[in-house]
Scaffold this motif. Structure first.
Motif, PDB file in Angstrom:
ATOM      1  N   LYS A 197       0.677  -1.561  -0.129  1.00  0.00           N
ATOM      2  CA  LYS A 197      -0.245   0.180   0.272  1.00  0.00           C
ATOM      3  C   LYS A 197       1.144   1.232  -0.028  1.00  0.00           C
ATOM      4  CE  LYS A 197      -4.680   1.480   1.619  1.00  0.00           C
ATOM      5  NZ  LYS A 197      -5.700   0.903   1.870  1.00  0.00           N
ATOM      6  N   SER A 198       1.712   1.113   0.625  1.00  0.00           N
ATOM      7  CA  SER A 198       2.733   2.471   0.609  1.00  0.00           C
ATOM      8  C   SER A 198       3.246   2.823  -0.393  1.00  0.00           C
ATOM      9  CB  SER A 198       3.782   2.590   2.333  1.00  0.00           C
ATOM     10  OG  SER A 198       4.565   1.182   1.362  1.00  0.00           O
ATOM     11  N   LEU A 199       3.599   1.257  -1.347  1.00  0.00           N
ATOM     12  CA  LEU A 199       4.342   1.842  -2.685  1.00  0.00           C
ATOM     13  C   LEU A 199       3.190   2.059  -3.476  1.00  0.00           C
ATOM     14  CD1 LEU A 199       6.455  -1.844  -3.226  1.00  0.00           C
ATOM     15  CD2 LEU A 199       7.265   0.841  -3.003  1.00  0.00           C
ATOM     16  N   HIS A 200       2.167   1.420  -3.278  1.00  0.00           N
ATOM     17  CA  HIS A 200       1.184   2.256  -4.678  1.00  0.00           C
ATOM     18  C   HIS A 200       1.515   4.027  -4.267  1.00  0.00           C
ATOM     19  CE1 HIS A 200      -3.047   2.073  -5.942  1.00  0.00           C
ATOM     20  NE2 HIS A 200      -2.639   2.034  -6.926  1.00  0.00           N
ATOM     21  N   VAL A 201       1.066   3.769  -2.754  1.00  0.00           N
ATOM     22  CA  VAL A 201       0.931   5.600  -2.970  1.00  0.00           C
ATOM     23  C   VAL A 201       2.106   6.859  -3.330  1.00  0.00           C
ATOM     24  CG1 VAL A 201       0.619   7.207  -0.948  1.00  0.00           C
ATOM     25  CG2 VAL A 201      -0.724   5.454  -0.304  1.00  0.00           C
ATOM     26  N   ALA A 202       3.057   6.002  -2.416  1.00  0.00           N
ATOM     27  CA  ALA A 202       4.563   6.958  -2.936  1.00  0.00           C
ATOM     28  C   ALA A 202       4.357   6.661  -4.915  1.00  0.00           C
ATOM     29  CB  ALA A 202       5.698   5.368  -2.866  1.00  0.00           C
ATOM     30  N   ALA A 203       3.943   5.093  -5.527  1.00  0.00           N
ATOM     31  CA  ALA A 203       3.755   5.107  -6.653  1.00  0.00           C
ATOM     32  C   ALA A 203       2.863   6.348  -7.520  1.00  0.00           C
ATOM     33  CB  ALA A 203       2.838   4.053  -7.325  1.00  0.00           C
ATOM     34  N   VAL A 204       2.353   6.670  -7.144  1.00  0.00           N
ATOM     35  CA  VAL A 204       0.972   7.608  -7.461  1.00  0.00           C
ATOM     36  C   VAL A 204       2.152   8.893  -7.091  1.00  0.00           C
ATOM     37  CG1 VAL A 204      -0.114   9.526  -6.849  1.00  0.00           C
ATOM     38  CG2 VAL A 204      -1.166   7.018  -7.044  1.00  0.00           C
ATOM     39  N   PHE A 205       3.090   9.639  -5.902  1.00  0.00           N
ATOM     40  CA  PHE A 205       3.432  11.057  -6.329  1.00  0.00           C
ATOM     41  C   PHE A 205       4.265  10.587  -7.405  1.00  0.00           C
ATOM     42  CE2 PHE A 205       1.894  10.810  -2.304  1.00  0.00           C
ATOM     43  CZ  PHE A 205       1.972  12.686  -1.742  1.00  0.00           C
ATOM     44  N   VAL A 206       5.541   9.713  -7.401  1.00  0.00           N
ATOM     45  CA  VAL A 206       6.647   9.233  -8.169  1.00  0.00           C
ATOM     46  C   VAL A 206       6.349   9.496 -10.131  1.00  0.00           C
ATOM     47  CG1 VAL A 206       7.553   8.984  -6.062  1.00  0.00           C
ATOM     48  CG2 VAL A 206       7.175   7.559  -8.177  1.00  0.00           C
ATOM     49  N   CYS A 207       4.967   8.931  -9.961  1.00  0.00           N
ATOM     50  CA  CYS A 207       4.667   9.011 -11.857  1.00  0.00           C
ATOM     51  C   CYS A 207       3.783   9.690 -11.611  1.00  0.00           C
ATOM     52  CB  CYS A 207       4.310   6.936 -11.217  1.00  0.00           C
ATOM     53  SG  CYS A 207       3.607   6.523 -13.296  1.00  0.00           S
ATOM     54  N   ASN A 208       1.613   9.515 -11.276  1.00  0.00           N
ATOM     55  CA  ASN A 208       1.502   9.993 -11.565  1.00  0.00           C
ATOM     56  C   ASN A 208       1.356  11.571 -11.371  1.00  0.00           C
ATOM     57  OD1 ASN A 208      -0.418   7.281  -9.817  1.00  0.00           O
ATOM     58  ND2 ASN A 208      -0.311   7.472 -12.150  1.00  0.00           N
ATOM     59  N   PHE A 209       1.798  11.627  -9.897  1.00  0.00           N
ATOM     60  CA  PHE A 209       1.767  13.197 -10.014  1.00  0.00           C
ATOM     61  C   PHE A 209       2.832  14.552 -10.701  1.00  0.00           C
ATOM     62  CE2 PHE A 209      -0.800  12.953  -5.168  1.00  0.00           C
ATOM     63  CZ  PHE A 209      -1.090  12.620  -5.822  1.00  0.00           C
ATOM     64  N   VAL A 210       3.948  12.910 -10.567  1.00  0.00           N
ATOM     65  CA  VAL A 210       5.544  13.714 -11.813  1.00  0.00           C
ATOM     66  C   VAL A 210       4.558  13.745 -12.563  1.00  0.00           C
ATOM     67  CG1 VAL A 210       7.096  12.823 -13.254  1.00  0.00           C
ATOM     68  CG2 VAL A 210       7.479  12.739 -10.131  1.00  0.00           C
TER      69      VAL A 210
END
Lengths: 253, 253
Positions: free
Chosen positions: A157-170
């Motif tokens: 779950k933490s990886l998924h949230v972090a992925a939102v930052f480093v991929c979707n938000f980027v």
């Protein structure tokens, strides 16, 4: 030969089928899709079903559908005590009905239908309820990737949230950057080397070491000048929020 | 041989000197730094001065200092009617005193002292007050880069703001992503393939086409679950602001 059934026909399902097609130890023996023809480019049409009662026996069933549909799909599988996994970063293992052995097979990557990906470099985060199933998932994972990791639900779950930052938000920052270029008749391509270098830098430096820019320097003159330049409300709000966050992080260091 | 004087000893100055050192048509004949020794790794010490009255005649003077110091440095140059440029994305051409011919030589890249960059791919955005000076800057630019563009002050300013989004703000998303990983004992390296693919995608797809994630799908269940997961105030605020912005952009399309 390990026999796998894929449920779904979206991005992840299509990329997984293509990756398994290259394997000598894992075979996709069947796939389910309500729109069967979506999978015809990747599998012999005789292997693609659209009725749950046609499901055959296999070593592993991979549910690669949208997060909101996993539970419903899992309930419809008329199989017992089989290994059933989903591919979602944010869904709990428990969304799969307990009359099967449950697991997760989460490829940590962004998939687009139009773009090939090199699966060997994609981390596959696996979770299972017992050691035998872990080993089977590891075996399947390693046939397509060099990077298979046991990750529990909280970590995933933490990886998924972090992925939102480093991929979707980027990516959203790219969207706004392009919008600013378009508004000023500047070719967005001029920013490509900067975009690529910003990502490459992170292979060598930690994100904190790599941080540059007016917010990092607390350069209030440039920040004020940028805010005067930005006329669109959403652009200004993003600029202010991210700038303040960079400044706050700087104070913590 | 075109003779260039570099004023400054920071990131940009050091990278420019190193790039010109490889050129057969442009020679750095002198450099100014208050801390002369910073430039000794790149230039013979006899060429490095720290007194403005030691300045020699050259074809081009490049002021590569922080934005806030350009004006002061330009005033101190005891030269007349020479071509003097700065390297700043956000500063106007007029910060250079008008008793010299003024210009801009802006390399659009993020520089770190510890990291080599390939200058040939870096766009050099140039500006000048007359055509002869444009041609000289183009000539100098093309000795180190394949990509030299005439960009006026307004366009350059927009590029600089856009660069903050696609570089500085993007890097901040990496910072937060790493923080979330650290908090949950997950190796940030697992996100590297995703980070690299997110940047590579943009070479083929437009940012809008490349956008994925819960905000893009308006997947309120996942968004709510992520917000429950994030306990730090600054993380939640960033998540909410960028998510709302992605949703708003989706409505405009």
């Amino acid at each position: 030969m390990l026999e796998v059934v894929i449920i779904g026909s979206g991005n992840v399902a299509q990329h997984l089928i293509q990756a398994f097609n290259k394997s000598n130890t894992v075979k996709v023996v069947q796939a389910f899709s309500r729109k069967r023809e979506l999978l015809f480019p990747f599998l012999d049409s005789s292997l693609v079903i659209n009725q749950y009662n046609q499901l055959i026996t296999a070593d592993l069933y991979i549910i690669a559908v949208s997060d909101t549909s996993i539970k419903e799909v899992a309930q419809k599988l008329n199989i017992q005590n089989k290994l059933v996994v989903h591919t979602s970063g944010s869904s709990d293992l428990s969304v799969i009905t307990p009359h099967n052995r449950r697991g997760v097979f989460y490829p940590l990557q962004t998939f687009s239908l139009s773009r090939n990906v090199n699966f060997t470099e994609i981390p596959i985060c696996i979770e299972a309820e017992n050691n035998n199933d872990y080993q089977l998932l590891e075996q399947v994972g390693f046939t397509i990737s060099d990077n298979v990791k046991r990750i529990d639900s909280q970590q995933r779950k933490s990886l998924h949230v972090a992925a939102v930052f480093v991929c979707n938000f980027v990516n959203h920052m790219y969207v706004v950057g392009q919008e600013i270029c378009n508004e000023n008749n500047v070719d967005f391509k001029l920013l490509q080397p900067l975009i690529q270098e910003t990502a490459s830098k992170i292979l060598e430096l930690s994100p904190s070491e790599a941080q540059t820019g007016p917010a990092k320097r607390n350069d209030t003159t440039t920040i004020a000048s940028h805010l005067r330049f930005l006329t669109k409300k959403n652009q200004s709000l993003l600029y202010k929020t991210v700038t303040q966050s960079i400044i706050d992080y700087g104070k913590k260091l």
